[in-house]
Design a protein around this motif. Structure first.
Motif, mmCIF file in Angstrom:
data_model
loop_
_atom_site.group_PDB
_atom_site.id
_atom_site.type_symbol
_atom_site.label_atom_id
_atom_site.label_comp_id
_atom_site.label_asym_id
_atom_site.label_seq_id
_atom_site.Cartn_x
_atom_site.Cartn_y
_atom_site.Cartn_z
ATOM 1 N N UNK A 1 0.821 -1.210 0.000
ATOM 2 C CA UNK A 1 0.000 0.000 0.000
ATOM 3 C C UNK A 1 0.857 1.263 0.000
ATOM 4 N N UNK A 2 1.987 1.200 0.689
ATOM 5 C CA UNK A 2 2.892 2.354 0.700
ATOM 6 C C UNK A 2 3.467 2.591 -0.688
ATOM 7 N N UNK A 3 3.825 1.500 -1.379
ATOM 8 C CA UNK A 3 4.342 1.655 -2.743
ATOM 9 C C UNK A 3 3.265 2.222 -3.661
ATOM 10 N N UNK B 1 0.722 4.039 -2.888
ATOM 11 C CA UNK B 1 0.499 5.449 -2.545
ATOM 12 C C UNK B 1 1.622 6.320 -3.100
ATOM 13 N N UNK B 2 2.860 5.815 -3.025
ATOM 14 C CA UNK B 2 4.002 6.578 -3.544
ATOM 15 C C UNK B 2 3.866 6.806 -5.043
ATOM 16 N N UNK B 3 3.350 5.803 -5.754
ATOM 17 C CA UNK B 3 3.154 5.940 -7.202
ATOM 18 C C UNK B 3 2.062 6.951 -7.498
ATOM 19 N N UNK B 4 0.913 6.785 -6.872
ATOM 20 C CA UNK B 4 -0.238 7.657 -7.155
ATOM 21 C C UNK B 4 0.016 9.098 -6.736
ATOM 22 N N UNK B 5 0.780 9.274 -5.662
ATOM 23 C CA UNK B 5 1.072 10.629 -5.174
ATOM 24 C C UNK B 5 2.335 11.211 -5.802
ATOM 25 N N UNK C 1 11.424 -1.492 -0.854
ATOM 26 C CA UNK C 1 10.952 -1.973 0.441
ATOM 27 C C UNK C 1 9.937 -3.108 0.292
ATOM 28 N N UNK C 2 9.106 -3.035 -0.746
ATOM 29 C CA UNK C 2 8.161 -4.132 -0.976
ATOM 30 C C UNK C 2 8.922 -5.423 -1.268
ATOM 31 N N UNK C 3 9.926 -5.328 -2.138
ATOM 32 C CA UNK C 3 10.702 -6.523 -2.465
ATOM 33 C C UNK C 3 11.469 -7.028 -1.245
ATOM 34 N N UNK C 4 12.007 -6.102 -0.447
ATOM 35 C CA UNK C 4 12.696 -6.514 0.776
ATOM 36 C C UNK C 4 11.749 -7.262 1.709
ATOM 37 N N UNK D 1 3.047 -1.458 -10.594
ATOM 38 C CA UNK D 1 1.963 -1.525 -9.617
ATOM 39 C C UNK D 1 1.216 -2.850 -9.738
ATOM 40 N N UNK D 2 0.847 -3.204 -10.959
ATOM 41 C CA UNK D 2 0.124 -4.460 -11.179
ATOM 42 C C UNK D 2 0.986 -5.662 -10.809
ATOM 43 N N UNK D 3 2.282 -5.587 -11.102
ATOM 44 C CA UNK D 3 3.187 -6.686 -10.786
ATOM 45 C C UNK D 3 3.288 -6.933 -9.297
ATOM 46 N N UNK D 4 3.420 -5.863 -8.529
ATOM 47 C CA UNK D 4 3.497 -6.009 -7.079
ATOM 48 C C UNK D 4 2.207 -6.599 -6.516
ATOM 49 N N UNK D 5 1.084 -6.171 -7.061
ATOM 50 C CA UNK D 5 -0.200 -6.675 -6.589
ATOM 51 C C UNK D 5 -0.334 -8.177 -6.861
#
Length: 236
Positions: free
Chosen positions: A139-141, A143-147, A158-161, A202-206
């Motif tokens: 969700x943080x990632x 939000x970072x993209x959309x904002x 951080x998501x990958x970590x 974004x889609x990949x992370x989801x």
């Protein structure tokens, strides 16, 4: 020297490449638990006497140990055994990667070899706490993209970590963290278009998140592999 554990028993070394033998003995003492993080090493003169070598050999050994991230020299305090961290694990490999003319390509090949397996293990081992932590990173990632935040690349990393963290495997966590420490300079090569809200990242992370949370090893590995394929095309 710290009083924890047994005192390191250094022995005299042969003259041929003496500094390398000093390094080997140091590493052996760390593995044996006779040298631990935070222990202060003897002064250079004392070490030269213990090893039976010249002070130049000790200096050369200390330079190599520093390059390996195994010691920490503090001005006015002395030289100490370094605490292990992602940075120290990655340190010996950074120069090799940076000097490679095909760095981006080789790094992506390495990620393809490692990260699908990490995602699969995450799917197998994830806990309720892990689900919450991975969702927070996702969700943080997003939000970072959309904002259009300036820290979007860090949120991506951080998501990958976190996919490594939720495996619960200390070895995976340590090596995976070191990998991302090593790769942080290369994230600047990602095209800004790869962080468009409608684009692949974004889609990949989801997809990765959904597969891990579902506990599906095969789907998690496939989602990570497909995501890395897409990211490879976004390198400038």
């Amino acid at each position: 020297m710290s009083t924890r554990g047994a005192s390191p028993a250094f022995t005299a070394v042969k003259s041929d490449r003496a500094y390398r033998q000093v390094v080997s003995q140091f590493q052996a003492q760390v593995r044996a638990g006779n040298l631990r993080s935070g222990d202060r090493l003897p002064p250079e003169r004392e070490m030269a006497l213990q090893f039976g070598v010249g002070r130049n050999s000790i200096r050369e050994a200390m330079r190599e140990l520093d390059l390996l991230g195994l010691i920490d020299s503090r001005h006015g305090e002395g030289t100490f055994v370094a605490a292990p961290s992602a940075e120290t694990i990655a340190k010996p490999f950074r120069a090799v990667i940076e000097l490679s003319s095909t760095a981006s390509e080789s790094v992506m090949e390495f990620r393809h070899a490692v990260e699908p397996g990490v995602a699969a293990l995450a799917a197998e081992n994830i806990t309720e706490e892990g689900v919450a932590a991975l969702q927070e990173a996702l969700l943080d990632f997003e939000a970072a993209v959309h904002e259009e935040r300036s820290d979007v690349r860090e949120a991506d990393a951080n998501f990958h970590l976190m996919t490594g963290e939720v495996t619960g495997n200390p070895t995976v966590i340590g090596v995976h963290s070191a990998l991302y420490s090593l790769l942080k300079d290369f994230r600047a090569n990602l095209s800004s278009s790869s962080y468009d809200p409608g684009d692949c990242a974004v889609a990949g992370h989801r997809r990765i998140f959904d597969a891990i949370v579902a506990g599906d090893r095969v789907a998690a590995a496939r989602a990570m592999r497909e995501h890395l394929d897409e990211v490879s095309g976004s390198l400038e």
